[in-house]
Motif scaffolding. Structure first.
Motif, short mmCIF file in Angstrom:
data_model
loop_
_atom_site.label_atom_id
_atom_site.label_comp_id
_atom_site.label_asym_id
_atom_site.label_seq_id
_atom_site.Cartn_x
_atom_site.Cartn_y
_atom_site.Cartn_z
N LEU A 25 0.85 -1.18 0.00
CA LEU A 25 0.00 0.00 0.00
C LEU A 25 0.89 1.23 0.00
N PHE A 26 0.50 2.21 -0.80
CA PHE A 26 1.25 3.45 -0.87
C PHE A 26 0.34 4.60 -0.51
N LEU A 27 0.83 5.51 0.25
CA LEU A 27 0.10 6.71 0.60
C LEU A 27 0.65 7.84 -0.24
#
Length: 165
Positions: A25-27
């Motif tokens: 997951l990337f923010l």
């Protein structure tokens, strides 16, 4: 699934056992200024003209308006006027956008053909070499018979106007 086809964190967690592949997951964090600019150009692509030079050089921000209106390319930074993907999106939407592309891209056969399919008279902005390209000129003339005036003299003499429908 959410409306964009993305799963919520809860959905990802509950499907974790079904999928042996690890998930990453990337923010992605954007400044308030960029978020506001994106909102503005999504509503009206030509609002790009009022953006700061910094924002006119932001590829994500510029892609929004050029996909709505190829003319918006004129407000992009010089760097992005030379970006092949940005220019291609602009001319797919409106062939007139070709006039704002770097000279090098006016000689890109794929870009020019896409531009003249949208607006035949965009042939006037093509490189001299492509004004003599039979396929490109025929695409331009199919879209707008008057585009023949921008073909090379040699080619224009060999091409006849298509019959009017």
């Amino acid at each position: 699934m959410s409306r964009r086809g993305l799963k919520t964190l809860g959905q990802l967690h509950s499907s974790e056992g079904q999928n042996e592949m690890p998930l990453a997951l990337f923010l992605y964090v954007r400044s308030t200024k960029v978020v506001k600019a994106l909102k503005c150009v999504k509503q009206d692509g030509l609002a790009l003209q009022h953006a700061s030079e910094e924002l006119k050089g932001d590829r994500e921000i510029v892609m929004e308006p050029v996909q709505q209106d190829g003319w918006a390319l004129q407000y992009a930074s010089e760097k992005l006027e030379g970006d092949r993907e940005v220019v291609m999106e602009a001319v797919k939407q409106d062939g007139w956008g070709l006039q704002y592309a770097f000279e090098e891209l006016k000689g890109d056969r794929e870009i020019v053909i896409e531009a003249v399919k949208q607006y035949g008279r965009a042939l006037q902005y093509a490189s001299e070499e492509l004004k003599g390209d039979g396929e490109g000129v025929m695409e331009a003339v199919k879209q707008n018979g008057w585009a023949l005036e921008y073909a090379s003299k040699e080619l224009a003499g060999r091409v006849s106007m298509p019959p009017r429908s």
